[in-house]
Every structure is written in structure tokens, then in C-alpha cells.
Design an enzyme around this catalytic site. Structure first.
Site, PDB file in Angstrom:
ATOM      1  N   CYS A   1      -1.037  -1.583  13.747  1.00  0.00           N
ATOM      2  CA  CYS A   1      -1.776  -0.337  13.988  1.00  0.00           C
ATOM      3  C   CYS A   1      -2.993  -0.452  14.901  1.00  0.00           C
ATOM      4  O   CYS A   1      -3.083   0.203  15.941  1.00  0.00           O
ATOM      5  CB  CYS A   1      -2.174   0.172  12.616  1.00  0.00           C
ATOM      6  SG  CYS A   1      -3.403   1.424  12.607  1.00  0.00           S
TER       7      CYS A   1
ATOM      8  N   HIS B   1      -8.937   3.537  11.923  1.00  0.00           N
ATOM      9  CA  HIS B   1      -8.589   2.104  11.892  1.00  0.00           C
ATOM     10  C   HIS B   1      -9.001   1.324  13.134  1.00  0.00           C
ATOM     11  O   HIS B   1      -8.302   0.395  13.571  1.00  0.00           O
ATOM     12  CB  HIS B   1      -7.085   1.901  11.611  1.00  0.00           C
ATOM     13  CG  HIS B   1      -6.804   0.625  10.887  1.00  0.00           C
ATOM     14  ND1 HIS B   1      -5.536   0.101  10.712  1.00  0.00           N
ATOM     15  CD2 HIS B   1      -7.647  -0.272  10.300  1.00  0.00           C
ATOM     16  CE1 HIS B   1      -5.609  -1.032  10.048  1.00  0.00           C
ATOM     17  NE2 HIS B   1      -6.874  -1.282   9.778  1.00  0.00           N
TER      18      HIS B   1
END
Ligand code: NG6
Ligand code: CA
Length: 508
Positions: free
Chosen positions: A74, A129
Site C-alpha cells: 500500500c 497510510h
């Protein structure tokens, strides 16, 4: 009939011409799912899993068969998406804990900054993130720098992942719903005295951890990382899809009268998979399938909002996923047991964390009602290329360092994609060029047994011809020495000499 003077006619013709030549400023929405695999959509061959709304985008826009995330995890993919820079150029671009500092330099150009310069309002809703603050964050004050400091006028985010603390939303840097007499504390070093954990208190868990995920428990779900306090701010996992969707819809309605850029980063189907009760059982595949159905519904709702506000003809939508699929990513949630005949990776090899194709080749769709001819495109494109291509679209001179100008490809006017692309998986890299894939030798296990995914590690070079062997079953490295040499040369040119982690890189 009103007769217009010739001068006015000429002037209006001139205006029309100007309109076409001038860059356009449509709204731009990137819809980004988390861990959705190449085969996790009807438009990409799924038959058991129903994704009618994503399919509608694919059928009415360009469905890329060879579209890539920059990485098989990610953080690096999101870094590359926003900056147009390969993630392996930034050592910090790897899966981050929820307490990590921001990894995008605030002086760096990003898609939202570039669009802001062109008069756009910019917003992010969903998973971030990419780190927050400068280290040692006090979650009870404004948390900065973060998305608002790298180009977003508005942000409503979760800090890291749904399985990591802190399990709260932040809006423009402030933890939402926090009460001052119950401060929120977060740690990745050790537990807070007296707080239950997944490891010590399995009786408090409604979802059991399989690997990792045995620290603080919130909402019956054990997480990675510790937290204490902030009770009034903690999210309800089952409402997360609705929470993000509502914020995305609000954003669209509020900004509808000026050009806007919305980065809508859904949390599904990443773990923990927590469909809202109205989606439980909707897929017949357990929670992983159910949250994909939920995500697809969210996509449909965003489309509906655009339509209701008369924005569909003036909005470019880009749909993609941050990395390939994984079934068991750390919780017992029936993802493996209830899969049936569904293939999240389609006909590709590998999955999340892998240098094989399923790690990075993902659903990739561009849609713009009335502007993009419905097409299936085999052109190689990467999420990296969105930076420069969007800059072309809006008339910005800015370009991402590794981002190619592929606006015509994204608009279905050309089939001339990238010649080559470096893909990344957990700090390892490989090359895609034309029909070929080259994976240099890497030490390490061939398979991650926990997640049951082949990682692409081998002590030999691996060379695959994807036009004949999409599933990467036949290593041609020995059989095709010239091709191997050519691929290694290209790889060295782009990536530098220092690839692979095995000494024996002798050219054949
Ligand atoms: C891994 C987690 C996994 C997931 C991933 C990040 C363990 C054992 N595994 O470290 O569950 O959270 O990180 O996923 O903790 S990503 O899509 O955000 O990259
Ligand atoms: Ca992901």
C-alpha cells in the site's frame, strides 16, 4: 430568427476554437480500493463476485488490461500515485506503522498541489497510510504535517490501515470526536498498562487473529499497535464504508461549482473485513466478498451523486487498486474457506507482496461520460503516470519524476502506453517491458506461507513472455539469453546496477 453580425459570428467561432485548444478543467476523482485483485471485478472476469457498478465504469470507459499499481503493497503505491515518483527512490516508502511520520516531503510536488495551482479544490477521503507528523505525534492536538500539508485543501482520513492503531478518523488534522478528558495515546513499542490485547484477552475478540494483529483490541477486533483512551473518537468498523462515502458525497456536493479533485481511498477489501450488516452474506463468499460488494455499492453511490448534481459529463473518474489480492492477511475471516471458484488474482500468478504479476497488475479504469469512447486497452500504464497525464489535461507544466505523459492513452485516443516499467514488492524490484517480465534473483522464501502467496524469490533470473504465458509458469531465462541480456540492460539503466540481493548477477 435573430441575425448576428458577422463580427460576432467570427468572435464566437474563435471562442469555440479557444475552448478546444485550451486545457480543460474537469473535476477529477480517483477511486482507489485497497487490496482488490486483478480478478476481483466482473469486468475483469469474475463471475461469482458481482460488481455491477465497477463494471459500468469499465464498460463505459477504458478498461486497461495491463494497468499497474507501482508496488505490491500500500504505502509505496500511494506514494507513487501522489508524487509520480518510483517508490524505491524513497527508502521510507514501505508499509508504515500508524505512528510513522509523513514520508512525503512537504516541498515535493504532488498531484493535489499541481491541481491546486490550476485552480482546483482538492480533497482526500479514506485511507492515508503515508505517515503523519514528524514523529512522536500528540494525537490530542492538530496532527501535522499530513495530507493538508502536501496539497489537500480538505482531508478526512484514517491514519494508516483499518488493522492498525489509532482506530480514529482525522479531519483536517484533528482526531474526530475526541474529548479532552480522555486523551488518545498510541504506541508501537509496547502496551499501555492494564489495556487488553488480542494476545492476552482472546475472550474479548469477535474476530480472531491468525498472524500479527494481536495488540490492542477495539470493537472486538485485535489490531497491530497499541492505543489507550480517546474512547469517544474510536470508529465503528462496520460503519466505515458509510462514513467515508458520506464524506465523499458531501465533498462533491460542496465543491460542485468549481473544479475539484477528490481522492476517494476506500478501505475494502483490506483486513479486517467488516461489512455493514446490510451487506453481510451478500456475496456468499464471507466477509472478503461482502466488503467487495459493499465497495462496489459505494462506487455506484458516488456515481449517483455525480449524476444528481449534473457533474457526470464534466468529471474524469479513475478507478484502480493499490496492490494485488490476499486472502488470509492475518485474521480468521473465512476468506480462504468461502472463496469457492472465485479467483481474486484472475489468471495471474502471485498476489499482494509478490513480484509476480498479481502483485501489481490491478483493475484500472478511466471513465468520462461523453468524452471517453468505451474501449478495452492493452497499453501498459501505471498509476505513476497519472501525475503527468493529469498535468497535461489541465495545462500544467509540472511533471512527476517517473511519470509518463499518457493522457491520450487514458482518454482512449492512443494505444501507445509505456515501453517499460519497474514494479516493486516489499523493497524488491522487477522489470516489465513489452510482453516480457524479468525478475532478478532474490534471497528469501519462494512463498510467504502465512498468506500463502508466491513472492517471486528465486536464486535464478526469471524471464517470462506474458503474451504466451500470462500465468508466468515457464522461465525462459536460459532459453532466451539475448532477451535476458536486453532486459537486464534496460533494468540497469532505469533501476541502477544495484538490484537483486544475490551476488551472482553474472550476465549469461
Ligand atoms: C502487514 C500486515 C497485513 C497488512 C499489511 C499492510 C501482519 C502480519 N501483516 O504487515 O495484515 O496490514 O501489513 O497492508 O501484520 S497494506 O495494504 O496497507 O500494504
Ligand atoms: Ca493495500
Amino acid at each position: 430568427m435573430i441575425l448576428l453580425p458577422a463580427s460576432l459570428l467570427i468572435f464566437s467561432a474563435f471562442l469555440n476554437q479557444q475552448k478546444q485548444e485550451n486545457p480543460q478543467k474537469p473535476n477529477i476523482i480517483i477511486i482507489y480500493t485497497d487490496d482488490q485483485g486483478y480478478g476481483d471485478a466482473g469486468a475483469y472476469g469474475a463471475t461469482e463476485l458481482k460488481t455491477p457498478n465497477i463494471d459500468k465504469l469499465a464498460e463505459g470507459g477504458v478498461r486497461f488490461t495491463t494497468g499497474y499499481a507501482s508496488s505490491a503493497t500500500c504505502t509505496p503505491s500511494r506514494y507513487a500515485l501522489l508524487t509520480g515518483e518510483y517508490p524505491w527512490r524513497n527508502q521510507d516508502a514501505r508499509i508504515l506503522p500508524g505512528s510513522a511520520p509523513l514520508i512525503i516531503d512537504t516541498a515535493k510536488m504532488t498531484i493535489p498541489k499541481m491541481l491546486k495551482e490550476q485552480g482546483y479544490h482538492t480533497g482526500i477521503v479514506g485511507k492515508w497510510h503515508l505517515g503523519l507528523g514528524l514523529g512522536d505525534v500528540d494525537w490530542n492536538k492538530r496532527v501535522s504535517p499530513g495530507p493538508n500539508e502536501v496539497g489537500f485543501d480538505y482531508s478526512f482520513i484514517m491514519a494508516a490501515t483499518q488493522d492498525r492503531t489509532p482506530t480514529v478518523y482525522l479531519e483536517d488534522g484533528y482526531v474526530v470526536g475526541l474529548e479532552h478528558d480522555d486523551p488518545l495515546m498510541v504506541s508501537y513499542e509496547g502496551n499501555f498498562e492494564g489495556e487488553p490485547t488480542g494476545l492476552g484477552n482472546p475472550e474479548l475478540c469477535k474476530m480472531m487473529w491468525h498472524h500479527g494483529h494481536n495488540s490492542s483490541i477495539h470493537n472486538g477486533i485485535p489490531r497491530i499497535g497499541y492505543q489507550k483512551g480517546g474512547k469517544s473518537a474510536l470508529w465503528v468498523d462496520e460503519d466505515m464504508a458509510d462514513d467515508f462515502l458520506k464524506k465523499a458525497q458531501q465533498y462533491i456536493r460542496k465543491q460542485k461549482d468549481n473544479p475539484f479533485f477528490l481522492y476517494y481511498a476506500l478501505q475494502q477489501p483490506h483486513v479486517p473485513r467488516t461489512p455493514h450488516p446490510r451487506f453481510v452474506g451478500s456475496s456468499g463468499m464471507g466477509p472478503r466478498g461482502d466488503v467487495l460488494v459493499e465497495a462496489d455499492w459505494c462506487v455506484g453511490q458516488v456515481m449517483k451523486t455525480l449524476e444528481e448534481n449534473g457533474l457526470l459529463e464534466n468529471t474524469l473518474i479513475i478507478f484502480s487498486s493499490d496492490n494485488g489480492p490476499v486472502l488470509n492477511d492475518g485474521y480468521y475471516d473465512d476468506a480462504v474457506e468461502k472463496l469457492g471458484n472465485h479467483k481474486p488474482w484472475g489468471s495471474l500468478r502471485g498476489g499482494k507482496y509478490s513480484l509476480f504479476e498479481a502483485g501489481t497488475r490491478v483493475p484500472f479504469i478511466t471513465y468520462w461520460k461523453g468524452k471517453i469512447e468505451p474501449t478495452v486497452s492493452d497499453a501498459m500504464v501505471s498509476q505513476l503516470d497519472l501525475f503527468s497525464s493529469l498535468a497535461q489535461l489541465v495545462g500544467s507544466e509540472k511533471r512527476g519524476p517517473d511519470s509518463e505523459e499518457l493522457l491520450d492513452v487514458f482518454m482512449a485516443k492512443s494505444n501507445q502506453g509505456r515501453e517499460e516499467l519497474i514494479i516493486e514488492a516489499t523493497s524488491r524490484t522487477a522489470l516489465r517491458k513489452g510482453d516480457w517480465a524479468l525478475i532478478p534473483p532474490y534471497n528469501g522464501p519462494a512463498k510467504n506461507e502465512m498468506v500463502n502467496i508466491e513472492l517471486g524469490n528465486s536464486t535464478d533470473f526469471q524471464l517470462y513472455n506474458l503474451s504466451e504465458d500470462l500465468g508466468q509458469q515457464k522461465n525462459l531465462a536460459t532459453e532466451k539469453p539475448d532477451k535476458l541480456k536486453e532486459m537486464i540492460n534496460t533494468f540497469e539503466q532505469v533501476r541502477g546496477k544495484n538490484f537483486g540481493n544475490i551476488e551472482q548477477l553474472e550476465l549469461k
